[in-house]
Design an enzyme around this catalytic site. Structure first.
Site, PDB file in Angstrom:
ATOM      1  N   GLY A   1       0.799  -0.559   5.279  1.00  0.00           N
ATOM      2  CA  GLY A   1       1.334  -1.816   6.314  1.00  0.00           C
ATOM      3  C   GLY A   1       0.203  -2.719   6.699  1.00  0.00           C
TER       4      GLY A   1
ATOM      5  N   THR B   1       0.873  -1.214   0.041  1.00  0.00           N
ATOM      6  CA  THR B   1      -0.053  -0.068   0.053  1.00  0.00           C
ATOM      7  C   THR B   1       1.023   1.290  -0.043  1.00  0.00           C
ATOM      8  OG1 THR B   1      -1.769  -1.174   1.123  1.00  0.00           O
ATOM      9  CG2 THR B   1      -1.895   1.092   1.173  1.00  0.00           C
TER      10      THR B   1
END
Length: 580
Positions: A486, A401
């Site tokens: 994360g 991401t």
């Protein structure tokens, strides 16, 4: 600019907190091998992102008179080129937006959807057992309907200032002329060699003719992505969702060797970006606001931070183990609620008001015993008009991401988290971009002991996420934009940084540089190579299982001050802040 682009590999350093209460025992620092980052200030506007190319194109758009939405379009398209492992037009995104003209906070859901032909058994084997994670990820089975292009197009049509084509042109030029592979991208290509080389288009792009991975500094050109961008520049979102691009995505998904999927043209025909009301939780004089379901980020971050206000964290500070134990157990309680209740609310009811109710959060906080780890953590029982019996979710979210923030001259604010889910997503590449594997964010099991899982696979449904783009309000005005990549650790990264700034008085660069201590499901995770490692004996004495490991966040934040703006970029990644 070069001082930002050079990765220096500095040893651990420490800095005093703004309020003067930190000691060398636990100071903001850089892990070994990370780049030192300093707080950046500006008067009028600011952008920050996880890759310098993205920040620079955002700054270019701002200098040319663009607004926050214009910069958002260009920054996302650039990230898809230079950081393909993390996000791109083959994936999805959540954006929280402050409309300065209307003085109103809103949010946009560009999350991928499950194919309309998806069945409950999508991630089960012939015995009805869940597939191994990577057996589900690599190939077409895991690919959901991409949402990014429609999110960019529709928000630009509504709020944009500069011509659509002008925002795309600079990225197409970089794709044609090439960019140098960054240290992070090179490391991830080499680390994912086996999976990334399974499909011809991906293998040809990321590897040399002899099969070796392309290395740092290699000039990487992507003429196919340039052609895709030119088509989108000319035809808008329809160029992506109708015609050859969509047809080729469907073909690649349905014919993926060894692991085909069921995505079809009707999924592109019916895809919608959803504008949703943000969720906000009170903390002292601030409102912690973020994206609601189908992401759990806004609610779970809000729960964690709100629960900490019932303890004397400002007095205890970051050098008292009680502070971290309170944050840890608040996180465990919030995650228990998340796994039980939060999913796509277009498909299942979610007790949002009950979960964020002040009295409910106070009751949950009363379960925390400073100095002693909770021995049993269960979901709470919030007030809920549509109560249902459910089983906890057991979906896996592995970290990748990207997150970026923008504040423009007029005070418009963008906080956007964007993803293809796992590193390099499904590993399928079409027309120069990676396709997501977001469907593996669903629970592979649809029920446990006869009780349904809220985050189960259903046709057209959006998988639950942990993405946490946040805009913090103070006196009903934007105070900060923040977020991180994360996986499910995103929630802890963002919550920890907010506590560090709001309760402990760190500036936002110190807050995002702080060594990580996380707890989602009972295990205390300590960031390897930082001063946080010295806490291991104390946490074990409190009753926690402790694991020391790399915790590679990508936090970015911009704060509004009386004098202008402050920007912070995570030293663990390559990002920078730029403002004027």
């Amino acid at each position: 600019m070069m001082k930002w682009l050079a990765l220096s590999g500095l040893a651990i350093t420490s800095t005093a907190y703004a309020v003067g209460q930190a000691t060398d025992a636990f100071a903001p620092e850089q892990s070994t091998g990370t780049e030192h980052k300093s707080l950046v200030t500006s008067k009028h506007w600011m952008v920050n992102a996880a890759n310098p190319h993205a920040s620079e194109v955002g700054a270019q758009i701002m200098r040319e008179g663009g607004n926050a939405i214009d910069a958002m379009v260009s920054m996302q398209l650039m990230l898809g080129l230079v950081e393909p492992q993390s996000s791109g037009i083959g994936g999805g995104a959540f954006m929280v937006y402050w409309d300065a003209k209307k003085q109103k906070l809103t949010s946009f859901d560009g999350r991928e959807t499950a194919p309309l032909d998806a069945k409950p058994s999508l991630f089960l084997d012939e015995k009805g057992e869940p597939l191994k994670f990577y057996d589900a990820v690599v190939g077409g089975r895991s690919v959901g309907t991409p949402g990014v292009v429609k999110l960019l197009w529709e928000t630009h049509q509504r709020y944009g200032k500069l011509p659509w084509e002008k925002l795309i042109e600079p990225i197409a030029k970089v794709a044609e002329n090439g960019f140098k592979i960054s240290p992070r991208l090179a490391q991830l290509i080499a680390g994912d060699q086996e999976k990334l080389s399974r499909y011809p288009d991906t293998r040809r792009y990321f590897f040399n003719a002899d099969g070796s991975p392309k290395t740092e500094g290699t000039l990487l050109k992507n003429p196919e992505y340039a052609a895709t961008l030119k088509a989108i520049a000319k035809g808008g979102a329809d160029a992506f969702y109708q015609g050859k691009i969509a047809q080729d995505i469907v073909e690649h998904v349905q014919t993926a060797k060894g692991n085909p999927g069921v995505l079809s043209q009707k999924d592109f025909d019916t895809y919608q970006v959803k504008q949703r009301e943000p969720v906000c939780t009170g903390y002292e004089s601030y409102d912690i606001c973020g994206m609601g379901p189908p992401t759990s980020g806004g609610m779970t971050v809000g729960q964690i931070v709100a629960m900490t206000q019932y303890f004397d964290l400002p007095k205890w500070g970051p050098n008292d183990a009680r502070s971290w134990q309170v944050i840890a157990d608040a996180s465990r309680l919030a995650f228990a609620d998340r796994d039980q209740y939060i999913a796509d609310e277009d498909y299942v009811p979610v007790p949002k008001e009950g979960l964020l109710n002040r009295d409910y959060l106070k009751q949950r906080a009363e379960l925390i015993q400073p100095g002693k780890a909770l021995t049993k953590v269960e979901p709470g029982k919030p007030e809920w008009q549509q109560a249902q019996v459910r089983s906890p979710d057991e979906s896996i979210e592995l970290p990748c991401t990207s997150h970026f923030n923008i504040i423009d001259r007029d005070g418009n604010v963008v906080s956007m988290t964007t993803s293809v889910e796992n590193v390099f997503g499904s590993r399928l590449m079409v027309h120069g971009f990676i396709l997501n594997n977001e469907l593996t964010d669903f629970s592979f099991r649809t029920q446990v002991d006869g009780k349904p899982v809220a985050n189960r696979v259903e046709p057209g449904k959006r998988p639950r996420s942990s993405m946490s783009p946040m805009i913090i309000l103070h006196d009903k005005k934007p105070y900060m934009a923040i977020g991180s990549p994360g996986g499910s650790r995103i929630i802890g990264y963002v919550a920890e940084s907010l506590v560090a700034h709001l309760a402990w008085g760190m500036d936002i660069q110190q807050a995002v540089s702080l060594p990580h201590i996380l707890n989602r499901f009972g295990q205390m995770e300590i960031e390897k190579g930082t001063s946080a490692e010295k806490w291991v004996p104390q946490f074990e004495a409190q009753g926690y299982e402790v694991k020391v490991q790399d915790l590679n966040s990508g936090l970015h934040a911009i704060r509004v001050t009386d004098h202008g703006l402050e920007g912070a970029a995570d030293p663990r990644r390559e990002g920078i802040s730029i403002g004027e």
